[in-house]
Design a protein around this motif. Structure first.
Motif, PDB file in Angstrom:
ATOM      1  N   ARG A   7       0.842  -1.203   0.000  1.00 50.96           N
ATOM      2  CA  ARG A   7       0.000   0.000   0.000  1.00 50.96           C
ATOM      3  C   ARG A   7       0.878   1.254   0.000  1.00 50.96           C
ATOM      4  O   ARG A   7       0.624   2.203  -0.731  1.00 50.96           O
ATOM      5  CB  ARG A   7      -0.909  -0.003   1.225  1.00 50.96           C
ATOM      6  CG  ARG A   7      -1.923   1.129   1.187  1.00 50.96           C
ATOM      7  CD  ARG A   7      -2.878   1.123   2.374  1.00 50.96           C
ATOM      8  NE  ARG A   7      -3.618  -0.125   2.441  1.00 50.96           N
ATOM      9  CZ  ARG A   7      -3.773  -0.845   3.550  1.00 50.96           C
ATOM     10  NH1 ARG A   7      -3.258  -0.446   4.693  1.00 50.96           N
ATOM     11  NH2 ARG A   7      -4.456  -1.971   3.544  1.00 50.96           N
ATOM     12  N   ALA A   8       1.951   1.216   0.796  1.00 50.04           N
ATOM     13  CA  ALA A   8       2.854   2.372   0.856  1.00 50.04           C
ATOM     14  C   ALA A   8       3.536   2.591  -0.494  1.00 50.04           C
ATOM     15  O   ALA A   8       3.656   3.721  -0.971  1.00 50.04           O
ATOM     16  CB  ALA A   8       3.893   2.175   1.960  1.00 50.04           C
ATOM     17  N   VAL A   9       3.978   1.502  -1.111  1.00 59.32           N
ATOM     18  CA  VAL A   9       4.609   1.612  -2.426  1.00 59.32           C
ATOM     19  C   VAL A   9       3.610   2.157  -3.439  1.00 59.32           C
ATOM     20  O   VAL A   9       3.923   3.037  -4.238  1.00 59.32           O
ATOM     21  CB  VAL A   9       5.160   0.237  -2.884  1.00 59.32           C
ATOM     22  CG1 VAL A   9       5.583   0.288  -4.343  1.00 59.32           C
ATOM     23  CG2 VAL A   9       6.332  -0.175  -2.000  1.00 59.32           C
ATOM     24  N   ARG A  10       2.375   1.643  -3.389  1.00 59.65           N
ATOM     25  CA  ARG A  10       1.345   2.122  -4.311  1.00 59.65           C
ATOM     26  C   ARG A  10       1.058   3.604  -4.062  1.00 59.65           C
ATOM     27  O   ARG A  10       0.916   4.381  -4.994  1.00 59.65           O
ATOM     28  CB  ARG A  10       0.061   1.304  -4.162  1.00 59.65           C
ATOM     29  CG  ARG A  10      -0.964   1.629  -5.242  1.00 59.65           C
ATOM     30  CD  ARG A  10      -2.253   0.831  -5.115  1.00 59.65           C
ATOM     31  NE  ARG A  10      -3.032   1.354  -3.989  1.00 59.65           N
ATOM     32  CZ  ARG A  10      -3.452   0.622  -2.972  1.00 59.65           C
ATOM     33  NH1 ARG A  10      -3.207  -0.656  -2.901  1.00 59.65           N
ATOM     34  NH2 ARG A  10      -4.128   1.178  -1.988  1.00 59.65           N
ATOM     35  N   HIS A  11       0.991   3.976  -2.782  1.00 56.90           N
ATOM     36  CA  HIS A  11       0.737   5.389  -2.453  1.00 56.90           C
ATOM     37  C   HIS A  11       1.847   6.290  -2.972  1.00 56.90           C
ATOM     38  O   HIS A  11       1.575   7.388  -3.486  1.00 56.90           O
ATOM     39  CB  HIS A  11       0.595   5.575  -0.945  1.00 56.90           C
ATOM     40  CG  HIS A  11      -0.694   5.047  -0.393  1.00 56.90           C
ATOM     41  ND1 HIS A  11      -0.967   5.041   0.948  1.00 56.90           N
ATOM     42  CD2 HIS A  11      -1.779   4.511  -0.992  1.00 56.90           C
ATOM     43  CE1 HIS A  11      -2.152   4.524   1.153  1.00 56.90           C
ATOM     44  NE2 HIS A  11      -2.674   4.181  -0.014  1.00 56.90           N
ATOM     45  N   MET A  12       3.095   5.840  -2.833  1.00 61.75           N
ATOM     46  CA  MET A  12       4.210   6.640  -3.327  1.00 61.75           C
ATOM     47  C   MET A  12       4.089   6.814  -4.845  1.00 61.75           C
ATOM     48  O   MET A  12       4.276   7.907  -5.371  1.00 61.75           O
ATOM     49  CB  MET A  12       5.544   5.977  -2.976  1.00 61.75           C
ATOM     50  CG  MET A  12       5.804   5.877  -1.481  1.00 61.75           C
ATOM     51  SD  MET A  12       5.985   7.477  -0.684  1.00 61.75           S
ATOM     52  CE  MET A  12       7.725   7.711  -0.918  1.00 61.75           C
ATOM     53  N   GLU A 111      -7.130  12.161  -4.399  1.00 63.51           N
ATOM     54  CA  GLU A 111      -6.154  12.360  -3.343  1.00 63.51           C
ATOM     55  C   GLU A 111      -5.653  11.003  -2.856  1.00 63.51           C
ATOM     56  O   GLU A 111      -6.387  10.018  -2.844  1.00 63.51           O
ATOM     57  CB  GLU A 111      -6.775  13.132  -2.174  1.00 63.51           C
ATOM     58  CG  GLU A 111      -7.137  14.568  -2.515  1.00 63.51           C
ATOM     59  CD  GLU A 111      -5.928  15.411  -2.893  1.00 63.51           C
ATOM     60  OE1 GLU A 111      -4.860  15.228  -2.275  1.00 63.51           O
ATOM     61  OE2 GLU A 111      -6.044  16.227  -3.820  1.00 63.51           O
ATOM     62  N   VAL A 112      -4.394  10.949  -2.459  1.00 63.43           N
ATOM     63  CA  VAL A 112      -3.809   9.734  -1.914  1.00 63.43           C
ATOM     64  C   VAL A 112      -3.951   9.809  -0.398  1.00 63.43           C
ATOM     65  O   VAL A 112      -3.554  10.792   0.208  1.00 63.43           O
ATOM     66  CB  VAL A 112      -2.322   9.623  -2.321  1.00 63.43           C
ATOM     67  CG1 VAL A 112      -1.696   8.397  -1.705  1.00 63.43           C
ATOM     68  CG2 VAL A 112      -2.182   9.622  -3.823  1.00 63.43           C
ATOM     69  N   PRO A 113      -4.541   8.766   0.217  1.00 62.86           N
ATOM     70  CA  PRO A 113      -4.751   8.823   1.666  1.00 62.86           C
ATOM     71  C   PRO A 113      -3.428   8.778   2.426  1.00 62.86           C
ATOM     72  O   PRO A 113      -2.438   8.234   1.949  1.00 62.86           O
ATOM     73  CB  PRO A 113      -5.599   7.583   1.955  1.00 62.86           C
ATOM     74  CG  PRO A 113      -5.352   6.658   0.817  1.00 62.86           C
ATOM     75  CD  PRO A 113      -5.032   7.520  -0.366  1.00 62.86           C
ATOM     76  N   GLY A 114      -3.444   9.306   3.632  1.00 65.44           N
ATOM     77  CA  GLY A 114      -2.258   9.287   4.478  1.00 65.44           C
ATOM     78  C   GLY A 114      -1.238  10.309   4.026  1.00 65.44           C
ATOM     79  O   GLY A 114      -1.506  11.189   3.223  1.00 65.44           O
ATOM     80  N   SER A 115      -0.029  10.153   4.584  1.00 61.63           N
ATOM     81  CA  SER A 115       1.036  11.083   4.206  1.00 61.63           C
ATOM     82  C   SER A 115       2.241  10.308   3.700  1.00 61.63           C
ATOM     83  O   SER A 115       2.402   9.113   3.969  1.00 61.63           O
ATOM     84  CB  SER A 115       1.441  11.929   5.427  1.00 61.63           C
ATOM     85  OG  SER A 115       2.117  11.104   6.372  1.00 61.63           O
ATOM     86  N   ALA A 116       3.087  10.984   2.995  1.00 59.17           N
ATOM     87  CA  ALA A 116       4.305  10.364   2.472  1.00 59.17           C
ATOM     88  C   ALA A 116       5.216   9.940   3.617  1.00 59.17           C
ATOM     89  O   ALA A 116       5.883   8.900   3.538  1.00 59.17           O
ATOM     90  CB  ALA A 116       5.024  11.341   1.542  1.00 59.17           C
ATOM     91  N   GLU A 117       5.231  10.713   4.692  1.00 58.85           N
ATOM     92  CA  GLU A 117       6.063  10.373   5.843  1.00 58.85           C
ATOM     93  C   GLU A 117       5.612   9.054   6.468  1.00 58.85           C
ATOM     94  O   GLU A 117       6.443   8.199   6.821  1.00 58.85           O
ATOM     95  CB  GLU A 117       6.025  11.489   6.897  1.00 58.85           C
ATOM     96  CG  GLU A 117       6.683  12.782   6.443  1.00 58.85           C
ATOM     97  CD  GLU A 117       5.756  13.645   5.592  1.00 58.85           C
ATOM     98  OE1 GLU A 117       4.519  13.431   5.631  1.00 58.85           O
ATOM     99  OE2 GLU A 117       6.271  14.513   4.870  1.00 58.85           O
ATOM    100  N   ASP A 118       4.287   8.875   6.625  1.00 57.58           N
ATOM    101  CA  ASP A 118       3.774   7.612   7.183  1.00 57.58           C
ATOM    102  C   ASP A 118       4.157   6.438   6.291  1.00 57.58           C
ATOM    103  O   ASP A 118       4.584   5.385   6.784  1.00 57.58           O
ATOM    104  CB  ASP A 118       2.246   7.666   7.324  1.00 57.58           C
ATOM    105  CG  ASP A 118       1.792   8.641   8.398  1.00 57.58           C
ATOM    106  OD1 ASP A 118       2.631   8.995   9.264  1.00 57.58           O
ATOM    107  OD2 ASP A 118       0.605   9.042   8.367  1.00 57.58           O
ATOM    108  N   ASP A 119       3.995   6.593   4.998  1.00 50.63           N
ATOM    109  CA  ASP A 119       4.346   5.515   4.074  1.00 50.63           C
ATOM    110  C   ASP A 119       5.846   5.227   4.125  1.00 50.63           C
ATOM    111  O   ASP A 119       6.257   4.062   4.071  1.00 50.63           O
ATOM    112  CB  ASP A 119       3.922   5.873   2.649  1.00 50.63           C
ATOM    113  CG  ASP A 119       2.414   5.904   2.495  1.00 50.63           C
ATOM    114  OD1 ASP A 119       1.728   5.214   3.273  1.00 50.63           O
ATOM    115  OD2 ASP A 119       1.931   6.617   1.600  1.00 50.63           O
ATOM    116  N   GLN A 120       6.663   6.270   4.244  1.00 47.46           N
ATOM    117  CA  GLN A 120       8.102   6.061   4.325  1.00 47.46           C
ATOM    118  C   GLN A 120       8.466   5.324   5.602  1.00 47.46           C
ATOM    119  O   GLN A 120       9.335   4.456   5.599  1.00 47.46           O
ATOM    120  CB  GLN A 120       8.849   7.403   4.238  1.00 47.46           C
ATOM    121  CG  GLN A 120      10.342   7.247   4.091  1.00 47.46           C
ATOM    122  CD  GLN A 120      10.722   6.507   2.823  1.00 47.46           C
ATOM    123  OE1 GLN A 120      10.282   6.850   1.738  1.00 47.46           O
ATOM    124  NE2 GLN A 120      11.511   5.448   2.950  1.00 47.46           N
TER     125      GLN A 120
END
Length: 144
Positions: A7-12, A111-120
């Motif tokens: 999910r984080a990779v997809r969000h990025m 919009e992409v949910p969450g933040s880039a920092e959380d995904d990182q």
């Protein structure tokens, strides 16, 4: 742990795509505005062109010896005047197309949910787990 990582990779990837799409949207908007300004400039030039034609016709009547040169200028100005509606129509179609493209891009953005920092952080955590697992495997293999 896999699902948050994927999910984080997809969000990025989605964020990168969203940023690029926003840049494209802005480009289309700027181009549409430039074309819009050009249309107004050309529409406002009609009276000036007509005035030039009238002035040149009067000069032709007064100055017979310059008649040939003035006639060529009149022909050129009349051609510009004649082409003006098609040029404006083409630019209006282009403006409409550009605006449509910008609107289409805008409608497809989400919009992409969450933040880039959380995904990182999720990616970093998964990487730490992976490194520990590799270290444990290497330690185990080293004891053999």
């Amino acid at each position: 742990m896999r699902i948050p990582v994927f999910r984080a990779v997809r969000h990025m990837a989605d964020r990168a795509k969203l940023t690029k799409t926003r840049e494209e949207e802005d480009l289309y908007k700027r181009q549409a505005q430039e074309v819009h300004q050009l249309i107004h400039f050309l529409e406002d030039s009609r009276p000036r062109i007509v005035g030039t034609i009238d002035r040149l016709k009067r000069r032709r009547a007064e100055l017979a010896k310059e008649m040939e040169q003035v006639t060529r200028e009149i022909t050129a100005e009349e051609k510009r005047l004649q082409e003006l509606p098609s040029v404006i129509a083409d630019l209006k179609r282009e403006r409409q197309h550009l605006a449509h493209e910008a609107l289409k891009l805008h409608r497809h953005m989400s919009e992409v949910p969450g933040s880039a920092e959380d995904d990182q952080r999720v990616l970093d955590s998964a990487d730490q787990i992976r490194r520990r697992a590799i270290a444990a495997i290497n330690a185990l293999l080293g004891d053999l």
